[in-house]
Write an enzyme that holds these catalytic residues in place. Sequence first.
Site, PDB file in Angstrom:
ATOM      1  N   CYS A 163      43.022  32.191   9.572  1.00  0.00           N
ATOM      2  CA  CYS A 163      42.586  33.418   8.900  1.00  0.00           C
ATOM      3  C   CYS A 163      41.629  33.096   7.763  1.00  0.00           C
ATOM      4  O   CYS A 163      40.791  33.901   7.403  1.00  0.00           O
ATOM      5  CB  CYS A 163      43.762  34.227   8.399  1.00  0.00           C
ATOM      6  SG  CYS A 163      44.673  33.462   7.069  1.00  0.00           S
ATOM      7  N   SER A 186      42.495   9.840   2.645  1.00  0.00           N
ATOM      8  CA  SER A 186      42.042  10.660   1.529  1.00  0.00           C
ATOM      9  C   SER A 186      43.095  10.650   0.424  1.00  0.00           C
ATOM     10  O   SER A 186      44.294  10.693   0.702  1.00  0.00           O
ATOM     11  CB  SER A 186      41.801  12.085   2.028  1.00  0.00           C
ATOM     12  OG  SER A 186      41.343  12.900   0.978  1.00  0.00           O
ATOM     13  N   GLY A 217      38.366  12.575   3.251  1.00  0.00           N
ATOM     14  CA  GLY A 217      38.653  12.473   4.685  1.00  0.00           C
ATOM     15  C   GLY A 217      37.523  13.022   5.548  1.00  0.00           C
ATOM     16  O   GLY A 217      37.163  12.418   6.562  1.00  0.00           O
ATOM     17  N   HIS A 225      43.779  12.902  -2.059  1.00  0.00           N
ATOM     18  CA  HIS A 225      44.472  14.114  -2.529  1.00  0.00           C
ATOM     19  C   HIS A 225      45.634  14.542  -1.642  1.00  0.00           C
ATOM     20  O   HIS A 225      46.351  15.476  -1.960  1.00  0.00           O
ATOM     21  CB  HIS A 225      43.484  15.265  -2.770  1.00  0.00           C
ATOM     22  CG  HIS A 225      42.969  15.954  -1.547  1.00  0.00           C
ATOM     23  ND1 HIS A 225      43.470  17.150  -1.103  1.00  0.00           N
ATOM     24  CD2 HIS A 225      41.983  15.625  -0.687  1.00  0.00           C
ATOM     25  CE1 HIS A 225      42.809  17.536  -0.018  1.00  0.00           C
ATOM     26  NE2 HIS A 225      41.905  16.620   0.254  1.00  0.00           N
ATOM     27  N   ASN A 254      48.045  17.420  11.204  1.00  0.00           N
ATOM     28  CA  ASN A 254      48.195  18.150   9.943  1.00  0.00           C
ATOM     29  C   ASN A 254      48.940  19.477  10.095  1.00  0.00           C
ATOM     30  O   ASN A 254      49.438  20.014   9.126  1.00  0.00           O
ATOM     31  CB  ASN A 254      46.825  18.397   9.299  1.00  0.00           C
ATOM     32  CG  ASN A 254      45.814  18.952  10.274  1.00  0.00           C
ATOM     33  OD1 ASN A 254      45.533  18.333  11.306  1.00  0.00           O
ATOM     34  ND2 ASN A 254      45.278  20.107   9.991  1.00  0.00           N
ATOM     35  N   GLN A 263      46.725  12.358   7.121  1.00  0.00           N
ATOM     36  CA  GLN A 263      48.104  12.827   6.909  1.00  0.00           C
ATOM     37  C   GLN A 263      49.119  11.687   6.946  1.00  0.00           C
ATOM     38  O   GLN A 263      50.208  11.803   6.392  1.00  0.00           O
ATOM     39  CB  GLN A 263      48.491  13.864   7.973  1.00  0.00           C
ATOM     40  CG  GLN A 263      47.750  15.181   7.850  1.00  0.00           C
ATOM     41  CD  GLN A 263      48.200  16.011   6.646  1.00  0.00           C
ATOM     42  OE1 GLN A 263      49.327  15.891   6.169  1.00  0.00           O
ATOM     43  NE2 GLN A 263      47.322  16.846   6.156  1.00  0.00           N
ATOM     44  N   THR A 318      26.651   6.115  -6.903  1.00  0.00           N
ATOM     45  CA  THR A 318      27.452   5.521  -7.974  1.00  0.00           C
ATOM     46  C   THR A 318      28.927   5.747  -7.686  1.00  0.00           C
ATOM     47  O   THR A 318      29.317   6.854  -7.318  1.00  0.00           O
ATOM     48  CB  THR A 318      27.064   6.172  -9.323  1.00  0.00           C
ATOM     49  OG1 THR A 318      25.669   5.959  -9.522  1.00  0.00           O
ATOM     50  CG2 THR A 318      27.860   5.588 -10.474  1.00  0.00           C
TER      51      THR A 318
END
Length: 394
Positions: A326, A200, A72, A202, A152, A180, A238
């Site tokens: 944080c 994306s 992403g 994952h 997100n 998302q 590649t």
Amino acid sequence: MPDIIYLDNAATTRLRPEVLDAMMPYLTEKYANPSSIHSFGAECNAACEESRKTIAKMINAKDNEIYFTSGGSESDNWAIKSAAYMRKDKGKHIITSAIEHHAVMETCEFLARDGFEITFVGVDDKGILKLDELKAAIRPDTILISVIYANNEIGTIQPIKEMGEIARSKGILFHTDAVQAFGHVPIDVEKENIDLLSASAHKIHGPKGIGMLYMKNNIKLTPMIHGGPHERRRRAGTLNVPGIVGFGRAAELCRGSMEECAVELTKKRNYLIDRILKEIPHSRLNGDREKRLPGNANISFRYIEGESMLMLVDMKGIAASTGSACASGSLDPSHVLLAIGLPHEIAHGSLRMTLSDYTTKEELDYTVEALKEVVARLRAMSPLYEDAVKNKEV
Ligand SMILES: *Cc1c(COP(=O)(O)O)cnc(C)c1O
């Protein structure tokens, strides 16, 4: 109860076993370079093209409008930077929203340091972009509009089709970060007038390090990674064959069950939200209740510090996320929570819990009980809460 209750699916998701199975041959015996002319290479190339087809279909795009990237962040960078530099002779004004992911926000800020002008359009108290403000921000030198499809942090889903219409009627490129949303809500790039879209793997139970940029056929962005002729000469390197195969399989599994999954996930999410709001005083839901990603719950607890809450629930085996940055070493509350109008002290006490198909009701029950305990404990130590009690605010 499993060792860990994973409620951080907006950060990343677990790889589905079916996805790993699909990838495995390409991590072992099918190792050819898909650009190679021999039939061994052609076989790997065919697997990548199969994935491209599945992914294209999912957003009603053509196969040759999908470009594989490393994820992403790369897709966002490519779309925004290339669009900006390609069109800079037409103008140097870019419009985005106040609630973008860092991959878009930081890219825009980089361009601002390089002479581009950025307008960050505001959102309402639910996190929905103000379309009037968007229209008013458009100038003759506006070259690009980039708005996140679904946020997100608070899960708000934007009126993308309306934004696309506005952009198209003015001849302005329209990009959306759909990382998302992809696989969780139906997307149609044609109907929604989308020129560029990032996704994306994952975030949909696929592998990390693989994503894609959809680029409408009449738009030919300049490459950001130069080198070989891969990806129709637009993105060298590649091909990540196992990643691409895994991405395709993960997308296919979403496509087959998106509606059912969304209904189930929404039920679980609402169960969690309703129990928390009912059983923990001074808690509020952030974001829109309806126009919301199925798996997202973002809740602010007054008189509490998000980081302390996160650490204590972590000790109880729950992986969640907070509204403060944080991780980056700063204690600034999230720009998204501030953009929906939360005062600093409330934004600081926010917790994001993002669910997946794997989340069980038992896990949610355990989480609510854990939260009740943690919140009570932190409030008992909080001078703010003590003052509020004294002043009879609570
Ligand atoms: C996770 C995420 C990204 C970044 O994607 P990567 O593949 O991790 O680089 C970008 N935008 C949004 C909205 C995200 O949730």
